[in-house]
Design an enzyme around this catalytic site. Structure first.
Site, PDB file in Angstrom:
ATOM      1  N   PRO A  25      47.516  36.696  37.080  1.00  0.00           N
ATOM      2  CA  PRO A  25      47.885  37.848  37.914  1.00  0.00           C
ATOM      3  C   PRO A  25      46.824  38.929  37.829  1.00  0.00           C
ATOM      4  CG  PRO A  25      49.216  37.779  35.902  1.00  0.00           C
ATOM      5  CD  PRO A  25      48.403  36.522  35.932  1.00  0.00           C
ATOM      6  N   THR A  27      45.818  42.719  39.428  1.00  0.00           N
ATOM      7  CA  THR A  27      46.045  43.936  40.202  1.00  0.00           C
ATOM      8  C   THR A  27      44.766  44.301  40.930  1.00  0.00           C
ATOM      9  OG1 THR A  27      47.744  44.732  38.705  1.00  0.00           O
ATOM     10  CG2 THR A  27      46.524  46.403  39.923  1.00  0.00           C
ATOM     11  N   HIS A 181      56.654  40.252  33.754  1.00  0.00           N
ATOM     12  CA  HIS A 181      55.502  40.868  33.075  1.00  0.00           C
ATOM     13  C   HIS A 181      55.999  41.560  31.795  1.00  0.00           C
ATOM     14  CE1 HIS A 181      51.772  42.675  32.247  1.00  0.00           C
ATOM     15  NE2 HIS A 181      51.441  43.119  33.442  1.00  0.00           N
ATOM     16  N   GLY A 182      55.850  40.861  30.697  1.00  0.00           N
ATOM     17  CA  GLY A 182      56.281  41.418  29.412  1.00  0.00           C
ATOM     18  C   GLY A 182      55.094  41.794  28.536  1.00  0.00           C
ATOM     19  N   ASN A 184      50.877  43.763  28.020  1.00  0.00           N
ATOM     20  CA  ASN A 184      49.921  44.836  28.342  1.00  0.00           C
ATOM     21  C   ASN A 184      50.447  46.263  28.233  1.00  0.00           C
ATOM     22  OD1 ASN A 184      47.857  43.080  28.671  1.00  0.00           O
ATOM     23  ND2 ASN A 184      47.864  43.087  30.915  1.00  0.00           N
ATOM     24  N   TYR A 186      53.264  47.627  29.200  1.00  0.00           N
ATOM     25  CA  TYR A 186      54.133  48.136  30.257  1.00  0.00           C
ATOM     26  C   TYR A 186      55.596  48.154  29.788  1.00  0.00           C
ATOM     27  CZ  TYR A 186      49.862  47.919  32.890  1.00  0.00           C
ATOM     28  OH  TYR A 186      48.564  48.112  33.294  1.00  0.00           O
ATOM     29  N   ARG A 233      55.314  36.425  30.695  1.00  0.00           N
ATOM     30  CA  ARG A 233      53.985  36.747  30.164  1.00  0.00           C
ATOM     31  C   ARG A 233      54.101  37.734  28.995  1.00  0.00           C
ATOM     32  NH1 ARG A 233      48.069  38.348  32.709  1.00  0.00           N
ATOM     33  NH2 ARG A 233      47.178  36.539  31.697  1.00  0.00           N
ATOM     34  N   ASN A 241      46.972  50.012  26.875  1.00  0.00           N
ATOM     35  CA  ASN A 241      47.845  51.142  27.190  1.00  0.00           C
ATOM     36  C   ASN A 241      48.591  51.701  25.979  1.00  0.00           C
ATOM     37  OD1 ASN A 241      47.268  51.087  30.048  1.00  0.00           O
ATOM     38  ND2 ASN A 241      48.434  49.188  30.108  1.00  0.00           N
ATOM     39  N   GLY A 328      41.241  34.965  35.086  1.00  0.00           N
ATOM     40  CA  GLY A 328      41.344  36.228  35.795  1.00  0.00           C
ATOM     41  C   GLY A 328      40.056  36.537  36.516  1.00  0.00           C
TER      42      GLY A 328
HETATM   43  C1  LIG Z   1      41.130  43.455  37.719  1.00  0.00           C
HETATM   44  C2  LIG Z   1      42.179  42.959  36.763  1.00  0.00           C
HETATM   45  C3  LIG Z   1      43.511  43.133  37.070  1.00  0.00           C
HETATM   46  C4  LIG Z   1      44.509  42.632  36.224  1.00  0.00           C
HETATM   47  N1  LIG Z   1      45.826  42.740  36.594  1.00  0.00           N
HETATM   48  C5  LIG Z   1      46.789  42.146  35.850  1.00  0.00           C
HETATM   49  C6  LIG Z   1      48.144  42.113  36.292  1.00  0.00           C
HETATM   50  O1  LIG Z   1      48.506  42.583  37.382  1.00  0.00           O
HETATM   51  N2  LIG Z   1      49.051  41.529  35.471  1.00  0.00           N
HETATM   52  C7  LIG Z   1      48.699  40.969  34.269  1.00  0.00           C
HETATM   53  O2  LIG Z   1      49.567  40.448  33.564  1.00  0.00           O
HETATM   54  N3  LIG Z   1      47.425  40.950  33.858  1.00  0.00           N
HETATM   55  C8  LIG Z   1      46.463  41.502  34.614  1.00  0.00           C
HETATM   56  N4  LIG Z   1      45.148  41.420  34.220  1.00  0.00           N
HETATM   57  C9  LIG Z   1      44.791  40.557  33.076  1.00  0.00           C
HETATM   58  C10 LIG Z   1      44.431  39.155  33.602  1.00  0.00           C
HETATM   59  O3  LIG Z   1      45.581  38.514  34.139  1.00  0.00           O
HETATM   60  C11 LIG Z   1      43.858  38.255  32.483  1.00  0.00           C
HETATM   61  O4  LIG Z   1      44.831  38.063  31.498  1.00  0.00           O
HETATM   62  C12 LIG Z   1      42.610  38.847  31.869  1.00  0.00           C
HETATM   63  O5  LIG Z   1      41.699  39.251  32.872  1.00  0.00           O
HETATM   64  C13 LIG Z   1      41.922  37.870  30.921  1.00  0.00           C
HETATM   65  O6  LIG Z   1      41.500  36.731  31.617  1.00  0.00           O
HETATM   66  P1  LIG Z   1      39.946  36.516  32.036  1.00  0.00           P
HETATM   67  O7  LIG Z   1      39.169  36.677  30.771  1.00  0.00           O
HETATM   68  O8  LIG Z   1      39.908  35.129  32.584  1.00  0.00           O
HETATM   69  O9  LIG Z   1      39.613  37.569  33.023  1.00  0.00           O
HETATM   70  C14 LIG Z   1      44.149  41.968  35.021  1.00  0.00           C
HETATM   71  C15 LIG Z   1      42.792  41.834  34.705  1.00  0.00           C
HETATM   72  C16 LIG Z   1      41.813  42.306  35.551  1.00  0.00           C
HETATM   73  C17 LIG Z   1      40.364  42.084  35.207  1.00  0.00           C
END
Ligand SMILES: Cc1cc2nc3c(=O)[nH]c(=O)nc-3n(C[C@H](O)[C@H](O)[C@H](O)COP(=O)(O)O)c2cc1C
Length: 375
Positions: A25, A27, A181-182, A184, A186, A233, A241, A328
């Site tokens: 996921p 954002t 979404h559990g 980060n 939040y 999650r 945060n 991600g």
């Molecule tokens: C731009 C961006 C937005 C993200 N938004 C979310 C989100 O909406 N929900 C979430 O659980 N994690 C979010 N994350 C975390 C990612 O889902 C992921 O766990 C994290 O980027 C680590 O994976 P990666 O190393 O492959 O990028 C976000 C990360 C990035 C970089």
């Protein structure tokens, strides 16, 4: 029998995945304003990343208007938002892909400028995020986080109902499932962790009480969807945060053991080494691996995310630490990521400046490998 690979099939709930490269996921803050409904550009972005039998987890989407802390984030509580999401889902389905929606409430990770009527953000307790973290207001000022207002006990019940309604709305939009979404820092994680939860009612104090909100939300969402189409999650070692439990093991082993009894579609971790990846390049050393530590407590499908590249993803799956890997940042910059990983094509590096907000640039304009090869 050969060990599984990133490209062996995997059953998740009622669905048969054809590979194990999941889109995490993400954002991206590009919904229509002021409706906060997904728009055609968002459908194009998800469709670009869809593959037959591949799972996408759509970005965190607040289930209620108090759940926002950023501009341009899509919601899942109005008719316009449901209609916008339906376009996204249809575009992904047209390519044979599967798509879950992540259900969100930011709790204290907000500012009154995002709140209905300019009210204070809500949280389990009136504990502000420490001032080393900064908050961006709706008009772009960088300020300290405000001290949130603690939810009354009966408001916690209403919040559970908001997640139930969000789950119903996601069902109406045609999604294949939902992820709670559990993670980060939040709202749900604020209830879980002792730093942000000082409550003295049935939602605070003991581990069992702090886990109660998570369990009630999960219960409500599974009543709508059936457990086999609901994922969870968690980020047990996350420090996003202002979160961070001094000793996560007792808390998370209790939560994961309780969740394991429900028969959910999957459990999805953010590995500690990727905590905070939205904001900076981090790769914490010497921190425990969530997948390795908690796998013995989880009998279902385990997905994990956090700084994976082809080799580390392959070995995590082959060694049985995880069943699938969510990507991600590399899914942002490589719309054809599963194919690139399968064929060993090089990956395009992401541009952090276009992660959050904007239009097509850094969103729908990343090329697939063949376009690059021709160029
Ligand atoms: C731009 C961006 C937005 C993200 N938004 C979310 C989100 O909406 N929900 C979430 O659980 N994690 C979010 N994350 C975390 C990612 O889902 C992921 O766990 C994290 O980027 C680590 O994976 P990666 O190393 O492959 O990028 C976000 C990360 C990035 C970089």
């Amino acid at each position: 029998m050969n060990p599984p690979s990133l490209f062996s099939p995997l059953k998740i709930g009622p669905y048969q995945l054809e590979h194990r490269v999941v889109m995490a996921p993400l954002t991206r803050m590009r919904a229509a304003r002021p409706s906060l409904a997904p728009r055609p550009m968002n459908a194009e972005y998800y469709a670009q990343r869809a593959t037959p039998g591949g799972l996408l987890i759509a970005e965190a989407s607040p289930v209620v208007a108090t759940g926002f802390g950023n501009p341009g984030v899509p919601g899942i509580y109005s008719e316009a938002q449901i209609a916008g999401w339906r376009e996204v889902v249809d575009a992904v389905h047209a390519k044979g892909g599967l798509i879950f929606l992540q259900l969100w409430h930011v709790g204290r990770v907000s500012h009154s400028s995002f709140q209905p009527g300019g009210a204070l953000p809500v949280a389990p307790s009136a504990v502000a995020i420490p001032s080393e973290f900064k908050c961006m207001t709706a008009d772009g000022k960088v300020v300290d986080y405000e001290t949130p207002r603690a939810l009354e006990t009966d408001e916690v019940t209403l919040m559970v109902e908001a997640y139930r309604q969000g789950a119903k709305n996601a069902l109406a939009a045609g999604f294949d499932g939902v992820e709670v979404h559990g993670a980060n820092g939040y709202l749900i994680e604020q209830f879980l962790q002792s730093r942000s939860n000082l409550r003295t009612d049935r939602y605070g104090g003991s581990i069992e009480n702090r886990v109660r909100f998570l369990m009630e939300v999960t219960q409500a969402v599974t009543e709508v969807w059936g457990a086999s189409r609901v994922g969870m999650r968690l980020s047990p070692y996350g420090i996003a945060n202002g979160s961070g439990e001094a000793d996560p093991m007792p808390l998370y082993s209790h939560a994961i053991t309780a969740l394991d009894k429900l028969g959910l579609a999957y459990l999805h971790f953010i590995e500690p080494r990727a905590s905070g990846t939205g904001r900076a390049e981090v790769d914490w050393q010497n921190v425990p691996s969530a997948m390795v530590l908690y796998r013995p407590m989880w009998s279902g499908v385990l997905i994990t995310a956090g700084n994976f590249v082809s080799e580390t993803a392959q070995s995590a799956v082959a060694e049985g630490h995880a069943d699938a890997i969510a990507f991600g940042r590399y899914f942002i910059s490589n719309p054809d990521l599963p194919r690139r990983l399968q064929r060993g094509y090089p990956l395009t590096k992401y541009n952090r400046a276009t992660f959050y907000a904007g239009e097509e640039k850094g969103y729908t304009d990343y090329p697939v490998h063949d376009e690059l090869a021709q160029a």
